[in-house]
Write a protein that holds these residues in place. Structure first.
Motif, short mmCIF file in Angstrom:
data_model
loop_
_atom_site.label_atom_id
_atom_site.label_comp_id
_atom_site.label_asym_id
_atom_site.label_seq_id
_atom_site.Cartn_x
_atom_site.Cartn_y
_atom_site.Cartn_z
N GLU A 27 12.19 -30.04 -14.13
CA GLU A 27 11.48 -29.15 -13.21
C GLU A 27 10.23 -28.56 -13.86
O GLU A 27 9.15 -28.56 -13.26
CB GLU A 27 12.41 -28.03 -12.73
CG GLU A 27 11.72 -26.96 -11.92
CD GLU A 27 11.07 -27.45 -10.64
OE1 GLU A 27 10.06 -26.86 -10.23
OE2 GLU A 27 11.56 -28.44 -10.05
N TRP A 28 10.35 -28.07 -15.09
CA TRP A 28 9.19 -27.50 -15.77
C TRP A 28 8.15 -28.57 -16.08
O TRP A 28 6.94 -28.32 -15.97
CB TRP A 28 9.62 -26.76 -17.03
CG TRP A 28 10.17 -25.40 -16.71
CD1 TRP A 28 11.49 -25.04 -16.63
CD2 TRP A 28 9.42 -24.23 -16.41
NE1 TRP A 28 11.60 -23.72 -16.29
CE2 TRP A 28 10.34 -23.19 -16.16
CE3 TRP A 28 8.07 -23.94 -16.34
CZ2 TRP A 28 9.94 -21.90 -15.83
CZ3 TRP A 28 7.67 -22.66 -16.01
CH2 TRP A 28 8.59 -21.65 -15.76
N ALA A 43 2.93 -31.12 -14.86
CA ALA A 43 2.25 -32.33 -14.38
C ALA A 43 1.37 -32.00 -13.17
O ALA A 43 0.28 -32.54 -13.02
CB ALA A 43 3.26 -33.42 -14.03
N SER A 44 1.85 -31.11 -12.34
CA SER A 44 1.08 -30.70 -11.18
C SER A 44 -0.14 -29.88 -11.60
O SER A 44 -1.23 -30.06 -11.06
CB SER A 44 1.96 -29.86 -10.25
OG SER A 44 1.23 -29.42 -9.14
N ALA A 45 0.02 -29.04 -12.60
CA ALA A 45 -1.08 -28.18 -13.05
C ALA A 45 -2.14 -28.96 -13.80
O ALA A 45 -3.33 -28.68 -13.67
CB ALA A 45 -0.53 -27.06 -13.93
N CYS A 46 -1.75 -29.95 -14.59
CA CYS A 46 -2.69 -30.55 -15.56
C CYS A 46 -3.75 -31.53 -15.04
O CYS A 46 -4.80 -31.57 -15.66
CB CYS A 46 -1.92 -31.17 -16.71
SG CYS A 46 -1.47 -29.86 -17.87
N PRO A 47 -3.77 -32.25 -14.14
CA PRO A 47 -2.83 -33.04 -13.36
C PRO A 47 -2.66 -34.43 -13.98
O PRO A 47 -3.54 -35.28 -13.87
CB PRO A 47 -3.51 -33.14 -12.01
CG PRO A 47 -4.98 -33.11 -12.33
CD PRO A 47 -5.10 -32.30 -13.60
N CYS A 48 -1.57 -34.61 -14.65
CA CYS A 48 -1.21 -35.92 -15.19
C CYS A 48 0.27 -35.90 -15.52
O CYS A 48 0.86 -34.83 -15.70
CB CYS A 48 -2.04 -36.28 -16.43
SG CYS A 48 -1.84 -35.16 -17.83
N ASP A 49 0.87 -37.07 -15.58
CA ASP A 49 2.27 -37.16 -15.95
C ASP A 49 2.49 -36.54 -17.32
O ASP A 49 1.60 -36.59 -18.18
CB ASP A 49 2.75 -38.62 -15.99
CG ASP A 49 2.82 -39.25 -14.61
OD1 ASP A 49 2.67 -38.53 -13.59
OD2 ASP A 49 3.02 -40.47 -14.54
N GLN A 50 3.63 -35.96 -17.52
CA GLN A 50 3.98 -35.33 -18.78
C GLN A 50 5.09 -36.12 -19.47
O GLN A 50 5.93 -36.71 -18.80
CB GLN A 50 4.49 -33.90 -18.53
CG GLN A 50 3.49 -33.02 -17.81
CD GLN A 50 2.30 -32.68 -18.66
OE1 GLN A 50 2.42 -32.05 -19.70
NE2 GLN A 50 1.11 -33.08 -18.22
N GLU A 51 5.08 -36.11 -20.78
CA GLU A 51 6.18 -36.70 -21.56
C GLU A 51 7.14 -35.56 -21.89
O GLU A 51 6.72 -34.44 -22.18
CB GLU A 51 5.64 -37.34 -22.84
CG GLU A 51 4.73 -38.50 -22.55
CD GLU A 51 4.15 -39.14 -23.80
OE1 GLU A 51 3.70 -40.30 -23.69
OE2 GLU A 51 4.13 -38.51 -24.87
N VAL A 59 1.43 -21.73 -15.36
CA VAL A 59 2.78 -22.28 -15.61
C VAL A 59 3.35 -21.66 -16.89
O VAL A 59 4.51 -21.23 -16.93
CB VAL A 59 2.77 -23.82 -15.71
CG1 VAL A 59 4.13 -24.35 -16.11
CG2 VAL A 59 2.33 -24.44 -14.38
N VAL A 60 2.53 -21.57 -17.93
CA VAL A 60 2.98 -20.97 -19.19
C VAL A 60 3.34 -19.49 -18.98
O VAL A 60 4.36 -19.01 -19.48
CB VAL A 60 1.91 -21.14 -20.28
CG1 VAL A 60 2.21 -20.28 -21.50
CG2 VAL A 60 1.79 -22.60 -20.69
#
Length: 112
Positions: A88-89, A94-102, A30-31
């Protein structure tokens, strides 16, 4: 353009040690896409093996941090045109990490 901070506390990512390499690869992908798209500012993770300290205006160093200020986990800062782009980013991360992002927006810095 606005810079946005996409982050998560380390406790939010519940993956096994065996899953960590794949998660790391997915997050780096993603990065790398953000770099290719020209929206990357910086990214990293908080080194939890190094103690955080509080530094006063007089140079005094204290291990006493502000209440509820413990920062952990990973983060990515991107420079994006719209809040919708930021959503979107954050979703990709969140999909990659997998956890919700702030998601947080930086205030405008007139010096840049």
């Amino acid at each position: 353009m606005t810079k946005y901070l996409i982050s998560f506390p380390s406790a939010a990512m519940q993956v096994s040690q065996a899953e960590l390499p794949a998660v790391g690869n997915a997050a780096r992908a993603v990065v790398e896409q953000a770099k290719r798209d020209g929206v990357y500012a910086f990214a990293g993770g908080i080194h939890e093996g190094v103690d955080s300290v509080r530094v006063g205006a007089d140079g005094t160093v204290s291990s006493e941090l502000y209440p509820d200020s413990r920062v952990t986990g990973g983060f990515t800062a991107l420079e994006l045109l719209t809040l919708a782009d930021a959503f979107e980013w954050a979703s990709r991360m969140a999909s990659a990490c997998p956890c919700d992002q702030e998601l947080r927006g930086f205030m405008y810095d007139q010096t840049n």
